[in-house]
Design an enzyme around this catalytic site. Structure first.
Site, short mmCIF file in Angstrom:
data_model
loop_
_atom_site.label_atom_id
_atom_site.label_comp_id
_atom_site.label_asym_id
_atom_site.label_seq_id
_atom_site.Cartn_x
_atom_site.Cartn_y
_atom_site.Cartn_z
N HIS A 182 0.00 -7.75 -0.72
CA HIS A 182 -1.12 -6.91 -0.74
C HIS A 182 -1.47 -5.98 0.32
O HIS A 182 -1.36 -4.83 0.32
CB HIS A 182 -2.50 -8.14 -0.68
CG HIS A 182 -2.35 -9.01 -1.93
ND1 HIS A 182 -2.47 -8.92 -3.09
CD2 HIS A 182 -2.19 -10.39 -1.59
CE1 HIS A 182 -2.19 -9.70 -3.97
NE2 HIS A 182 -2.05 -10.68 -3.08
O1 RIB Z 1 -6.95 -10.25 -2.67
C1 RIB Z 1 -5.97 -10.00 -1.55
C2 RIB Z 1 -6.83 -9.73 -0.49
O2 RIB Z 1 -7.78 -10.64 0.15
C3 RIB Z 1 -5.76 -9.48 0.98
O3 RIB Z 1 -6.24 -8.51 1.80
C4 RIB Z 1 -5.75 -10.70 1.59
O4 RIB Z 1 -5.45 -10.76 3.07
C5 RIB Z 1 -7.25 -11.18 1.40
O5 RIB Z 1 -8.00 -10.59 2.26
#
Ligand code: RIB
Ligand code: CA
Length: 323
Positions: A242
């Site tokens: 992510h």
């Molecule tokens: O949904 C994924 C996101 O939410 C990423 O940034 C993870 O680190 C959490 O913050």
């Protein structure tokens, strides 16, 4: 090409740590400052994690400011220990940094850096958008004072990961996200549509573990807990990429195949749609001719093998990282 001045806003968590590592390793980024926000863990613990990681990487010259602990309309309620561990970084214990958080708040730091960078500062936000929303309250002209904003968050054409429609960063603070999308800039959104297709595999983790540096080895260790969470989703020990992908998009390091300029809104109701990023993609069949009301560029497709690219960069940094 000169390095891009970056303000990084994060809820240091495991993938936030990988995104931080990317920023440190890349000669395309000039990391000017970091603000932490609650999300995966509380903002103070996120700052502790960030400082410890920076010291391990030899990048102790980057200011880290603690941001908002609570969200716009509710208190922080414990984070995501089942995903990121009780301490936010996979329950591993890092050597404690000798550097303490900045005396200024994340909003103070962000606004100061924006003025100092004279319009060139790019914001990368990979946690809930509470700090950015509070900065907009303090300085509504922020969109005119910076180069732009890239966020990891949202889901345009795929399911959410907190509810059927809401992604965690947006779901934790929909009101903050709505304010950020309504601020007058164009938000480059790196959503689950692309981040869930970029999977770091066990062999990538093994390459980090086998590296000669304590920093990469620590990243490999914290991935252990994170991989187990994703075993339930993908059926094997691995994890989605992510936050590091948002950094790569902001630095121009990935080839984007689809990122239309569209109107996006955030559902702030208290019904089943709460936290949904509603991107108006109806004009996709006509090539999005009318962009007059656009405020968002959701990245919906990229090419290449980003996880291998990330691993390679971490093992062979292009930036001069002090050891
Ligand atoms: O949904 C994924 C996101 O939410 C990423 O940034 C993870 O680190 C959490 O913050
Ligand atoms: Ca994050």
């Amino acid at each position: 090409m000169s390095a891009r001045p970056i303000y990084f806003d994060c809820d240091t968590g495991v993938d936030d740590a990988l995104a931080l590592a990317y920023l440190i390793a890349s000669d395309k980024a000039q990391l000017r400052g970091i603000g932490t926000v609650s999300g995966n863990t509380d903002s103070a613990t996120a700052a502790r994690n960030t400082l410890d990681l920076l010291q391990l990487a030899g990048a102790t010259n980057v200011p880290v400011a603690i941001g908002e602990r609570d969200f716009m309309t509710r208190s922080y309620d414990g984070g995501a220990p089942h995903v990121h561990g009780a301490n936010g970084i996979g329950n591993i214990v890092l050597p404690k940094s000798t550097t303490e958080p900045s005396a200024e708040s994340a909003v103070d730091l962000l606004l100061r850096l924006a003025h100092e960078a004279e319009g060139k500062l790019h914001l990368i936000a990979v946690g809930p958008l509470t700090n950015i929303a509070r900065a907009l309250e303090r300085e509504p002209r922020l969109p005119e004072l910076v180069d732009g904003i890239t966020i990891m968050g949202g889901a345009a054409e795929v399911p959410g990961n907190i509810t059927p429609v809401a992604e965690a960063n947006i779901a934790n603070d929909p009101e903050a996200a709505a304010a950020v999308f309504a601020a007058g800039w164009t938000v480059t959104m790196v959503p689950l549509d692309v981040t869930m297709t970029q999977v770091l595999e066990a062999e990538d983790r093994e390459r980090l573990a086998a590296s000669g540096t304590e920093f990469e080895q620590a990243l490999a260790q914290m991935l252990g807990h994170y991989f187990e969470f994703y075993r339930e989703i993908y059926g094997r020990a691995c994890c989605a990429m992510h936050d590091p992908l948002a950094v790569a998009v902001a630095l121009g390091d990935v080839e984007i195949t689809s990122a239309p300029l569209v109107r996006a809104q955030v559902d702030t109701t208290n019904g089943p749609g709460r936290g949904q990023t509603i991107c108006d993609l109806r004009a996709k069949y006509r090539g999005y001719p009318d962009q007059s009301r656009a405020n968002c560029r959701p990245v919906l497709g990229i090419t290449g093998d980003f996880p291998s690219q990330l691993t390679q960069l971490l093992l062979e940094p292009t930036a001069q990282v002090l050891s």
